[in-house]
Scaffold this active site. Sequence first.
Site, PDB file in Angstrom:
ATOM      1  N   HIS A   1      23.947  49.948  48.761  1.00 42.66           N
ATOM      2  CA  HIS A   1      24.392  49.000  47.740  1.00 42.66           C
ATOM      3  C   HIS A   1      23.624  47.660  47.767  1.00 42.66           C
ATOM      4  O   HIS A   1      22.894  47.331  46.848  1.00 42.66           O
ATOM      5  CB  HIS A   1      25.879  48.667  47.929  1.00 42.66           C
ATOM      6  CG  HIS A   1      26.796  49.840  47.995  1.00 42.66           C
ATOM      7  ND1 HIS A   1      27.145  50.608  46.899  1.00 42.66           N
ATOM      8  CD2 HIS A   1      27.464  50.379  49.049  1.00 42.66           C
ATOM      9  CE1 HIS A   1      27.992  51.543  47.268  1.00 42.66           C
ATOM     10  NE2 HIS A   1      28.202  51.442  48.553  1.00 42.66           N
TER      11      HIS A   1
HETATM   12  O1  RIB Z   1      31.424  48.415  47.339  1.00 42.04           O
HETATM   13  C1  RIB Z   1      30.275  48.181  48.112  1.00 42.04           C
HETATM   14  C2  RIB Z   1      30.245  46.763  48.591  1.00 42.04           C
HETATM   15  O2  RIB Z   1      31.370  46.517  49.428  1.00 42.04           O
HETATM   16  C3  RIB Z   1      29.015  46.458  49.468  1.00 42.04           C
HETATM   17  O3  RIB Z   1      28.646  45.111  49.315  1.00 42.04           O
HETATM   18  C4  RIB Z   1      29.530  46.688  50.867  1.00 42.04           C
HETATM   19  O4  RIB Z   1      28.817  45.918  51.846  1.00 42.04           O
HETATM   20  C5  RIB Z   1      30.934  46.168  50.746  1.00 42.04           C
HETATM   21  O5  RIB Z   1      30.884  44.750  50.881  1.00 42.04           O
END
Ligand code: RIB
Length: 313
Positions: A243
């Site tokens: 992500h």
């Molecule tokens: O949903 C994914 C996000 O939530 C990413 O930033 C992960 O690190 C958590 O913070």
Amino acid sequence: MTARKIIIDTDPGQDDAIAILLALASPAEIEVLGLTCVAGNVPLALTSKNARIVCELAGRPEVKVFAGAEHPLVRNLRTAEHVHGATGLNGPKLPDPEMPLQDQHAVDFIIETLRREPAGTVTLCPLGPLTNIAMAFRKAPDIIDRVQEIVLMGGAYFEVGNITPAAEFNIYVDPHAADVVFRAGVPLVVMSLDVTHKAMVTPERNEAFRALGNRVGIAVAEMTDFFQSFDLEKYGSPGAPLHDPCVTAYLIRPDLFTGRHINVEIEIASELTMGMTVADWWGVSGRAPNALFMGTIDDEGYFALLRERLALL
Ligand code: RIB
Ligand code: CA
């Protein structure tokens, strides 16, 4: 091209760690003014410790790291140890940090930096719940117009939720802060699950990190080895969506991504859909566009960029 000045607001988190490493490995494109930590994946004491662990892993103990909000604006904190492990950085065995945490509160650092730097020259890169950003905007509304851009990881439309059926974790944890940020009028680039779920760390890609052979490459492979176990169990797919590095990759190679400039608003009333990013992808609401909402990524190019830059640390 001068390097873009950024503040990374973060809740490390293995994927946050890789996003930070990518930024620190790219000084020609990115000047990291500081890391501001927020409670999210794990409590603040751990996110502010993990951020320093990552800086030292990158050989950058001089980076300024600030602790910020311990809990969301209104709701109770929800953490994600089930994904990131008890420390938030499970996987590699990394030494406790020796570099200090800055005394100044993260929110005050954000305000002071935006007031000091020329207007329109600082980009905010939130990788976790938006609590620090919203607190800074509420405490010092004068800084809102001084922000160049906010490039954040959060939300979802076609991919819907990863922490509830309707909401993505970062937005869900502090929907009220997200509402402040999405309504503030600052140019927004949103790396939602719609794009991050197309950036999967397959076992082959993970081995390619390990094959870099340097300390960072091996540590990143160990982080994603751990990080992907949750997704393997939940989705049955080998590999985890990487992500947060989508945010720092966008600053270096915006051409890797495509999206639409649309209206996105945050659900803060219904408990059933709390934290949902109501993204008007088809332009049916008549509401003014406020965000470049990303939908596609050149995933081969993304992982090639990660390998190229992580090899430099
Ligand atoms: O949903 C994914 C996000 O939530 C990413 O930033 C992960 O690190 C958590 O913070
Ligand atoms: Ca994060």
